[in-house]
Design an enzyme around this catalytic site. Structure first.
Site, mmCIF file in Angstrom:
data_model
loop_
_atom_site.group_PDB
_atom_site.id
_atom_site.type_symbol
_atom_site.label_atom_id
_atom_site.label_comp_id
_atom_site.label_asym_id
_atom_site.label_seq_id
_atom_site.Cartn_x
_atom_site.Cartn_y
_atom_site.Cartn_z
ATOM 1 N N GLY A 343 8.986 39.539 78.130
ATOM 2 C CA GLY A 343 8.534 38.572 79.120
ATOM 3 C C GLY A 343 7.167 38.015 78.758
ATOM 4 N N SER A 344 6.370 37.762 79.787
ATOM 5 C CA SER A 344 5.095 37.072 79.556
ATOM 6 C C SER A 344 4.066 37.922 78.833
ATOM 7 C CB SER A 344 4.512 36.611 80.883
ATOM 8 O OG SER A 344 5.431 35.765 81.536
ATOM 9 N N THR A 345 4.323 39.235 78.678
ATOM 10 C CA THR A 345 3.327 40.035 77.952
ATOM 11 C C THR A 345 3.212 39.560 76.507
ATOM 12 O OG1 THR A 345 4.988 41.671 77.317
ATOM 13 C CG2 THR A 345 3.774 42.086 79.344
ATOM 14 N N ILE A 346 4.167 38.749 76.075
ATOM 15 C CA ILE A 346 4.170 38.279 74.702
ATOM 16 C C ILE A 346 3.223 37.068 74.538
ATOM 17 C CG2 ILE A 346 5.985 36.486 74.691
ATOM 18 C CD1 ILE A 346 5.963 39.561 72.479
ATOM 19 N N LYS A 347 2.784 36.504 75.663
ATOM 20 C CA LYS A 347 2.025 35.237 75.586
ATOM 21 C C LYS A 347 0.713 35.351 74.805
ATOM 22 C CE LYS A 347 4.314 33.056 79.481
ATOM 23 N NZ LYS A 347 4.315 32.865 80.940
#
Lengths: 638, 378
Positions: A343-347
């Site tokens: 999810g957004s932790t990859i941003k």
């Protein structure tokens, strides 16, 4: 002769064959003669010599199992130890009335009355002179009861043996692992001689991976037996040792003390581990805390867990089935083997990729109207915030976790460059941590897709798949360990070390200890090193900024936190539908994720928290991360 | 009414009922009786070696049953068919060997087993028959003695699988497979100079071989050279088996009375060292009797080979018989300290089933060859 044509001459051939058969027969006679000569030599000429040896063969060699090495946490707390356990044993030959003896033992409460038949059968099937274990874990009371009545039970005794014990139980089940009884299948991979006296072997985790280090070397001692094999006395191994060794006769020595296995020091901080487990209590979840520079795993928790002492004490089939069939799957180490969409932790990772490849400069603003469409397509990729974030630059893109920002830039970056960068950060492949069973997760790419699917129409890479990869959805998966590791790479500004659980070993006998060096991996170098600070700033904005997604959970920390929330979809919401948490079945609710490191400027720890079906990263996962970090910095101040 | 055709010039006499049955099943009575005698002796010794366990006796008998069934099945296949299948069996076996190296199950630190769901088996066992079959097939239509080229091709056929098996690592089986193939060449009339050259080459290869051997294999060789160096470890087996044999004397200590075996001084007593148990309990006379039956089986096999009527059958039958002797000699030699300890079981006696099936299947082939020879010499 070369080139000339030869024909098959059947008559000659048969002739040669017969000749050869005759020669072979001659050889057979010769070799058989040799064999017979040898047998005659052994059985007739040396008969007296060997008979004496055979009668003198009253000294049997009995293996003495080594003591298994202990396992400590980084601060010296014992995580795995050996405790004595009492076994009730009977030597059939010395017992006149087996049934009567068993009944009297039952009367004393030492064996279960309904077990008598089974035990009697067990005794009957055993060799007469070998001890049979009637009960494995005698309590102190039972030992006391037996001690008083010992004289009434010739041939029955209670013996102390060592059993593996894990003082922290559930807390270390997934990292330290556990030992279990040796099965015949195990013997196929173990050195039979060295395990001659051992009854347990490492089954999982560190216990398994470092089996060779922990086990030690078997010892031998001599016991004198009578002609029927009964043990008469045990020769003191030290006395045998004291006899002058014959010249060059290392092998002549008839006894050898076992060499205990080496102790291991792990990277775990058991109090941090405890704090993490408490924070995760009640969830199906995992948390991993690493020290970014060394790769030391300070805490690795997977909940729910199980009691490893059940395994080392011999657990019943029903207990094992219960663990196996538990829907929450307590045997699964989620930190290592759970794979989740990041999810957004990859941003922040993608932010680095964007800067590295000059796709954006930090000031470039992208307008977010709440959804994104590819050119010539009506499919809407939605932002988590329905009304959109308006104009967002990189900092706000990460701080507010604007999906449209990353949809747009992912397309510009392209899937191949995205793939390569994420792999360089440690995703999509096992991190190489020193316990077995780690899963690789997946960073998708067109090349992967061509390989993974058999049907031609499935093999094509669609532009939309690049779009959702930009927010860590779609095919992309990672383990909590990988997330903690790759977040650590940002924390250490590109320095990478292989995650590890064992940081040193000690020899219990001579007190020597060895610290293992961390294993540095190739450093991740960016075109512009300032990009690290740019991204760290955006992550600090997540916790400090007025619109940061985890500002509420991180209020009032005495240390600066660089963090990132993530909320990963478990199922796809239709184009015209709305995701309403309350209406969704618990197992389809979003996973909640949080990655962070602190202090942001000079990080001591990096962590990842993944809560299965936890709902939202900021609401569920961030507070857990906060609790863990608080514990770390509190302990440091003490 | 069926008449015994081989004795055509004598008065024709009707066959008895059992002889009739054997004939119609293509079985050879002499061979069959000898094999059954060996198995019976084997079970008797095994019962003693396995601490009088009926369980073990039953499972061994069940395996024997399977093995005899395989023998009967193979006896029904005409040698001609067998020859046609040879290359395919060989190729399949080679494929399986590679498969086992790639994905075989680990057993005792070695990759030998292939798990096919219902059955697990060692592809190396197939090779014990497939290699000599292949070599005999190759030589069948070629002029003999084999030319240099043919020898080279056969060397490839023999040593590729042998090498693959040695890599598992399973030295014992590799040696047996290499033996089975080489014997075919020797029987085909391999010229003496090739033989000498190979011998010299092998001798030169010893240091190289030593270099590639695994630790436990080296230890075995060293222990063979001097068992006293390691009385607790690898040398222990040899010392104890010599004591068992020697203390058995001429008449033995009697069935179930072997102290070496029953007090567990003798390791591997039900498998590789069962010959020592036999020697301890039945003495020299018992061993000589067993050896005599073994030699009878080998002799009968060679007789069948000598009477076989085409090159393929001849070479194959000769190889199967001689390999059987190699088996016996290597095991017995190892137990009485003539040879180093290599993991070769005593055929049809040692506990364990895989090699038994191959062995009896081989004898099935012999019987098939013998029962289908045409009359009248050319």
């Amino acid at each position: 002769m070369a080139g000339s044509i030869r024909f098959k001459n059947l008559r000659d051939e048969q002739h040669t064959f017969l000749k050869r058969i005759l020669i072979a027969a001659l050889f057979i006679v010769l070799l058989s003669g040799l064999l017979v000569w040898r047998l005659v030599h052994l059985q007739v000429v040396s008969y007296t010599h060997f008979t004496e040896l055979s009668q003198g063969n009253r000294i049997r060699i009995e293996p003495m199992p080594p003591t298994r090495g202990l396992i400590y946490d980084r601060n010296g707390h014992v995580l795995a130890e050996n405790v004595p356990t009492y076994r009730l044993e009977m030597i059939p030959e010395q017992v006149d009335d087996v049934r009567g003896t068993l009944e009297r033992l039952a009367a004393l409460g030492l064996v279960e009355p309904d077990e008598i038949d089974r035990l009697k059968d067990l005794v009957r099937r055993h060799r007469r002179f070998e001890p049979v274990t009637l009960g494995f874990r005698m309590t102190e009371d039972q030992v006391g009861a037996f001690a008083v009545n010992r004289q009434h039970f010739p041939g029955v005794d209670i013996r102390a043996r060592l059993r593996r014990h894990y003082p922290f139980g559930e807390l270390t089940a997934h990292t330290i692992g556990y030992v279990g009884g040796i099965s015949s299948a195990d013997f196929e991979r173990l050195d039979r001689a060295n395990y001659a006296g051992s009854s347990q072997v490492g089954r999982s985790g560190i216990e398994r991976r470092y089996e060779e280090t922990l086990h030690g070397t078997v010892g031998y001692r001599q016991i004198v037996v009578n002609a029927r094999g009964r043990v008469l006395e045990q020769l003191d191994p030290t006395a045998a040792e004291a006899q002058p060794a014959r010249p060059g006769g290392e092998g002549r020595r008839r006894s050898r003390e076992p060499l205990p296995g080496d102790d291991l020091v792990t990277s775990l901080d058991i109090r941090l581990q405890q704090a993490a487990a408490e924070a995760l209590e009640g969830w199906r979840a995992a948390a991993v805390v690493v020290e970014p520079r060394s790769g030391d795993v300070l805490a690795m928790v997977s909940t729910p867990s199980f009691d490893p002492n059940l395994f080392s004490g011999g657990l019943s089939r029903a207990q094992y089935q219960g663990l196996l069939n538990d829907p929450a799957n307590p045997l699964l180490n989620r930190a290592l083997r759970g794979i989740y969409p990041p999810g957004s932790t990859i941003k922040p990772h993608l932010g680095l990729a964007l800067l590295h490849h000059d796709i954006v400069d930090p000031d470039r603003r992208i307008f977010c109207r709440g959804h994104f469409s590819l050119p010539n397509s009506r499919h809407r990729f939605r932002d988590w915030l329905r009304q959109g974030h308006g104009h967002a630059d990189l900092k706000q893109g990460i701080a507010q976790s604007c999906d449209v920002y990353f949809y747009t830039t992912a397309v510009e970056l392209g899937i191949d460059r995205m793939h390569d960068f994420l792999v360089a950060m440690g995703l999509g492949q096992p991190t190489g941590i020193d316990i077995l069973g780690e899963r690789a997760g997946l960073v998708p790419s067109p090349a992967w897709k061509r390989q993974a699917f058999t049907r031609r129409e499935d093999q094509a890479w669609f532009p939309g798949e690049t779009v959702i990869a930009g927010i860590g959805q779609g095919y992309m998966t990672a383990t909590p360990l990988q997330l903690a590791h790759s977040t650590g790479v940002i924390a250490a500004r590109g320095l990478r070390s292989r995650p590890r659980l064992v940081i040193g070993s000690g020899n219990g006998t001579n007190g020597e200890s060895v610290d293992f060096d961390p294993e540095a991996l190739s450093r991740l170098v960016l075109k512009d090193p300032h990009a690290w600070e740019t991204i760290v700033d955006t992550m600090v904005e997540v916790t400090r900024g007025p619109r940061g997604t985890s500002r509420l959970s991180m209020q009032g920390t005495g240390y600066t936190v660089a963090g990132k929330t993530g909320t990963a979809q478990v199922f796809t919401v239709g184009q015209d539908e709305e995701y309403v948490e309350e209406e969704v079945h618990e197992l389809l609710r979003d996973h909640a994720l949080y990655v962070a490191f602190a202090p942001a400027e000079d990080p001591e720890i990096a962590l990842a928290v993944v809560v299965e079906n936890g709902g939202s990263g900021s609401r569920t996962a961030a507070p857990i991360a906060r609790a863990i970090m608080d514990r770390w910095f509190e302990a440091r101040e003490q | 009414m069926i008449f015994e055709e081989t004795q055509a010039f004598e008065t024709r006499r009707p066959l008895s009922a059992p002889a009739h049955l054997l004939r119609s099943l293509h079985l050879d009575a002499q061979l069959l009786v000898a094999l059954i005698a060996i198995c019976a002796i084997g079970l008797t010794v095994l019962y003693s070696a396995m601490a009088e366990s009926t369980q073990a006796l039953i499972s061994q008998s069940a395996r024997l049953g399977v093995a005899f069934f395989a023998m009967i099945v193979l006896a029904q296949v005409p040698p001609k068919k067998l020859r046609m299948w040879a290359p395919w069996v060989f190729l399949a076996g080679l494929g399986l060997l590679i498969a086992v190296l790639v994905m075989g199950e680990l057993g005792k630190g070695a990759r030998r087993w292939l798990d096919l769901g219902i059955i697990r088996f060692q592809p190396s066992e197939i090779m014990k028959l497939a290699v000599p079959m292949m070599a005999a097939w190759y030589l069948h239509e070629r002029p003999l003695p084999p030319s240099f080229g043919a020898v080279f091709v056969i060397a490839l056929m023999v040593f590729t699988p042998a090498l693959l098996i040695a890599m598992q690592p399973d030295l014992g089986t590799a040696v047996l497979v290499a033996c089975a193939g080489s014997i075919v060449l020797l029987l085909a009339g391999l010229k003496l100079r090739y033989l000498v050259a190979t011998g010299a080459l092998l001798l030169a290869a010893v240091p190289l071989l030593w270099h590639f051997m695994l630790d436990y294999q080296r230890r075995r060789v060293l222990t063979f050279l001097n068992p006293e160096t390691d009385p607790l470890g690898a040398g222990y087996n040899i010392i104890q088996s010599k004591i068992a044999l020697g203390s058995g004397g001429v008449f033995g200590k009697g069935w179930l009375n072997g102290t070496q075996a029953h007090l567990e001084f003798l390791p591997e007593r039900s498998t590789d060292f069962i010959f020592a148990v036999m020697g301890e309990e039945f003495g020299l006379l018992g061993l000589l009797a067993l050896l005599a039956i073994y030699l009878f089986v080998v002799g009968r096999g060679l007789y069948i080979a000598a009477h076989a009527q085409d090159t393929f059958s001849r070479l194959l039958a000769g190889s199967i018989s001689l390999t059987f002797f190699v088996y016996v000699f290597v095991n017995a030699g190892m137990v009485c300290g003539l040879l180093p300890v290599v993991g070769v079981p005593l055929p049809l006696v040692s506990f364990g089933g895989t090699s038994m099936v191959t062995l009896l299947a081989g004898f099935g082939i012999l019987m098939s060859i013998h029962s289908r020879r045409r009359l009248l010499p050319a």
